[in-house]
Design a protein around this motif. Structure first.
Motif, PDB file in Angstrom:
ATOM      1  N   ASP A 459       0.861  -1.180   0.083  1.00 56.38           N
ATOM      2  CA  ASP A 459      -0.018  -0.205   0.197  1.00 56.38           C
ATOM      3  C   ASP A 459       0.904   1.231  -0.101  1.00 56.38           C
ATOM      4  O   ASP A 459       1.450   1.499   1.012  1.00 56.38           O
ATOM      5  N   ALA A 460       0.937   1.816  -1.265  1.00 54.39           N
ATOM      6  CA  ALA A 460       1.865   3.048  -1.211  1.00 54.39           C
ATOM      7  C   ALA A 460       1.594   4.213  -0.468  1.00 54.39           C
ATOM      8  O   ALA A 460       2.255   5.023  -0.334  1.00 54.39           O
ATOM      9  N   SER A 461       0.457   4.164   0.441  1.00 52.86           N
ATOM     10  CA  SER A 461       0.214   5.209   1.349  1.00 52.86           C
ATOM     11  C   SER A 461       0.664   4.955   2.667  1.00 52.86           C
ATOM     12  O   SER A 461       0.651   5.654   3.707  1.00 52.86           O
ATOM     13  N   GLN A 462       1.363   3.813   3.033  1.00 48.21           N
ATOM     14  CA  GLN A 462       1.732   3.166   4.418  1.00 48.21           C
ATOM     15  C   GLN A 462       3.479   3.226   4.465  1.00 48.21           C
ATOM     16  O   GLN A 462       3.961   2.343   3.937  1.00 48.21           O
ATOM     17  N   THR A 463       3.687   4.017   5.329  1.00 42.46           N
ATOM     18  CA  THR A 463       5.241   4.170   5.335  1.00 42.46           C
ATOM     19  C   THR A 463       5.813   2.855   5.710  1.00 42.46           C
ATOM     20  O   THR A 463       6.812   2.594   5.289  1.00 42.46           O
ATOM     21  N   GLU A 464       5.240   2.206   6.615  1.00 46.47           N
ATOM     22  CA  GLU A 464       5.899   0.913   6.976  1.00 46.47           C
ATOM     23  C   GLU A 464       6.124  -0.344   5.842  1.00 46.47           C
ATOM     24  O   GLU A 464       7.223  -0.837   5.676  1.00 46.47           O
ATOM     25  N   ALA A 465       4.782  -0.042   5.337  1.00 46.46           N
ATOM     26  CA  ALA A 465       4.896  -1.245   3.905  1.00 46.46           C
ATOM     27  C   ALA A 465       6.139  -0.840   3.027  1.00 46.46           C
ATOM     28  O   ALA A 465       6.551  -1.658   2.495  1.00 46.46           O
ATOM     29  N   ILE A 466       5.992   0.681   2.754  1.00 52.43           N
ATOM     30  CA  ILE A 466       7.003   1.030   1.826  1.00 52.43           C
ATOM     31  C   ILE A 466       8.339   0.765   2.079  1.00 52.43           C
ATOM     32  O   ILE A 466       9.165   0.306   1.648  1.00 52.43           O
ATOM     33  N   GLU A 467       8.667   0.996   3.645  1.00 48.41           N
ATOM     34  CA  GLU A 467      10.106   0.729   4.206  1.00 48.41           C
ATOM     35  C   GLU A 467      10.232  -0.803   4.062  1.00 48.41           C
ATOM     36  O   GLU A 467      11.537  -1.115   3.705  1.00 48.41           O
TER      37      GLU A 467
END
Ligand code: ZN
Length: 655
Positions: A459-467
């Motif tokens: 989910d490109a709006s979730q910081t943790e998922a991006i990291e």
């Protein structure tokens, strides 16, 4: 050592060559016997020439073929008498040998015969099998290896001391076997190199190979030279991994994939207190040197110092053995031992890195077994050098060749399950990059599931998922050079007067804030990349907004401004940031035929007119946008940052 022969299967392989294909594949299926193009096989048979005359020929494995997947077309038919006569020559360079062998082929379109063709020709049996069996090479790679081999096999095999493969080896066997009773032999052990077996049928030759190798495996077992698997936890340091990759790429002068290996075998090996000593004594079999160089780099506290030492030592090794005719190979290491972290294989392609990983896994096992037996001791440095700088290999170097522009580069694309993002990921792959493709759509894992691509749900709006996705990228490929920041949503059209908070907030979260989070998560690695670039997918709505799409246009305008600031901030870290403003890209999932017709009708246009409603009257596709993104990520834009390029067929409001 399992015997895989199956009579039912074998029956469908009818003639001599077919039988040869069948048992070659059986050998190829066992990586403890042959790895990646190693080993070779042959069959002696007859073939009718154009005049209908039968000629004695040797079908021998062609170079460039793997035993595991070989087909009839992978065997080169060479006139047997020519090969046999060659063995009697006093001297022959390997380059001449290759030329004469090619000229003696009955099919000029067949691949080059194996460099061991002459040796196969002088063995007086119909079927000849040759492998680089781990167990046998392991035992012979010890100081008293020859005696151990003789103890295991007695007089059933001929033991050949190490000499260079090719003509010299064939000649050596020719001389040693002038008075030998071949019928009393089941095979031949080439010390530090491999095993030959031979017989009148494919089955018997194969059976003998399996039997011979199994006996040495039993010997290792009886001597207690068997590794017990233990669970060891390795440390992870992704920043240092990316640092090492960048340092190696600089020496090599080209981007590389850095494949981290943390398997159980590697964990055990990289934790051994004497790993720096035992891992640098040489390769398992001489031919591995072409893929791995004689030694790996052992990473110390300061990886830059380790790399400098390595390249200096490599150049000294070259000077010790080279004459003026040789070209020094690139001094960069092909693989690294990273104590307590694992090993790293460097390759311009995933395939190259994977081959090194496979070879080194087998090498670790062999080293440890040899050390348990007595001591790991391979052929001399001079012998390894001669293999690495073999004239046939040097000739390949001189040929060179072109490579895809983004080969060795590592890219991350967001919103990659459809439309522009998918087209970008595919275009980057086609240009040679390794790609991690992110999308919230779970189909992404299926869409990009291959050795050089990794699809991850994110989910490109979730910081943790991006990291987490960025960390997974480094873990898989060793670094990051290209980011295509594309993920976006197109919210429903709402005028400011009736704007729903949710519409506004969601657009800003995905179309703007998510990109900032992505930049921030990627920057530590991009600054350790090779000619790093961020490509941002903006929108025509930035220079030319329309009514009713403020939530979208404002987010994209913010994203453009973020990119401009990023260009200013990141230039000193050698990271370029450029923006693409596409307009009217209709080959995406939201633009169905029905929607298109409706919109076209609304403007009183045909669908075709609607699609090409721009100054140049051309349709802009997601592939066109992807081409521009690749250009921005590549050499063409190497001196450009902070720019915005519209791709819209020409638009009066934008111009
Ligand atoms: Zn060989």
């Amino acid at each position: 050592m399992q015997n895989l022969w199956n009579d039912n299967e074998a029956q469908s392989f009818t003639d001599d060559l077919q039988q040869r294909v069948y048992s070659s594949r059986l050998l190829g299926q066992n990586p403890d016997l042959v790895l990646h193009g190693g080993g070779n096989t042959s069959v002696k048979t007859q073939m009718a020439n154009i005049f209908g005359e039968l000629e004695d020929i040797l079908y021998v494995k062609g170079s460039g073929w793997d035993l595991e997947t070989i087909e009839a077309a992978g065997f080169a038919p060479v006139k047997l008498d020519v090969l046999q006569k060659l063995a009697a020559l006093e001297q022959l360079t390997d380059t001449e040998m290759v030329k004469v062998q090619r000229a003696a082929m009955l099919d000029p379109y067949a691949p080059n015969p194996s460099v061991e063709a002459i040796l196969h020709a002088i063995i007086p049996f119909k079927f000849v099998d040759h492998t680089h069996a781990d167990a046998v090479v392991t035992v012979s790679n010890t100081p008293e290896g020859e005696q151990r081999i003789r103890d295991i096999y007695g007089s059933r095999v001929l033991v050949i001391p190490y000499v260079m493969p090719g003509f010299i080896l064939a000649k050596k066997v020719y001389e040693l076997t002038k008075d030998v009773d071949w019928q009393s032999l089941e095979g031949m052990i080439l010390l530090n190199h491999g095993v030959f077996s031979f017989a009148e049928t494919a089955k018997e030759s194969y059976d003998r190979m399996i039997q011979l190798v199994a006996e040495t495996e039993d010997y290792l077992q009886n001597q207690g030279a068997i590794i017990k698997s233990t669970q060891i936890n390795l440390k992870e340091d992704l920043i240092k991994l990316a640092t090492i990759r960048q340092q190696v790429a600089k020496v090599r002068g080209t981007a590389v994939i850095a494949q981290l290996n943390t398997s159980d075998t590697v964990a055990h090996f990289s934790n051994l207190p004497n790993v720096a000593d035992i891992s640098t004594r040489g390769t398992l079999t001489p031919d591995h040197v072409i893929r791995t160089k004689p030694t790996p780099i052992v990473i110390g506290e300061n990886s830059q110092d380790s790399i400098q030492n390595y390249t200096e030592n490599y150049q000294k090794y070259f000077s010790r053995h080279a004459d003026d005719s040789l070209i020094c190979l690139n001094p960069a290491p092909c693989w690294a031992v990273w104590p307590n972290h694992g090993t790293i294989s460097f390759g311009q392609t995933i395939k190259e890195a994977q081959i090194i990983t496979d070879i080194t896994e087998h090498t670790f096992k062999a080293i440890q077994q040899a050390e348990m037996l007595s001591q790991w001791q391979v052929i001399s440095e001079k012998d390894i050098f001669e293999m690495e700088y073999w004239e046939l290999e040097q000739a390949k170097l001189r040929k060179g060749g072109s490579k895809p522009e983004l080969q060795g580069k590592i890219a991350l694309v967001t919103g990659a399950a459809s439309g522009i993002g998918k087209a970008c990921a595919e275009a980057l792959l086609a240009k040679g990059a390794a790609v991690v493709a992110l999308d919230i759509n779970p189909q992404i894992t299926e869409l990009f599931n291959q050795s050089n691509a990794l699809g991850l749900v994110c989910d490109a709006s979730q910081t943790e998922a991006i990291e987490q996705a960025v960390a997974a990228t480094i873990r898989r490929f060793g670094g990051l050079d290209i980011v295509v920041s594309n993920a976006g949503i197109f919210p429903v059209s709402e005028k400011i007067a009736e704007m729903q908070e949710d519409t506004w907030d969601k657009s800003l979260a995905v179309n703007l804030t998510g990109h900032q989070r992505l930049f921030t998560a990627c920057l530590p690695y991009l600054s350790l990349g090779i000619d790093s670039a961020i490509v941002v997918i903006g929108s025509k709505n930035v220079p030319a907004p329309g009514p009713g799409v403020s939530a979208y246009s404002v987010a994209k305008a913010g994203l453009t401004q973020l990119s401009r600031v990023a260009a200013l901030e990141l230039a000193s870290a050698n990271i370029r940031v450029n923006v693409i403003h596409p307009n009217a890209v209709f080959d995406t999932s939201i633009w169905t035929e029905e929607v298109l017709e409706k919109r076209a009708n609304h403007y009183g246009l045909t669908v075709e007119e609607y699609k090409t409603n721009n100054l140049l009257k051309v349709e802009v596709t997601s592939k066109d946008v992807a081409k521009l993104a690749c250009a921005m990520a590549g050499n063409l834009f190497s001196k450009i940052t902070g720019t915005q390029v519209p791709i819209d067929g020409g638009n009066e409001r934008v111009i």
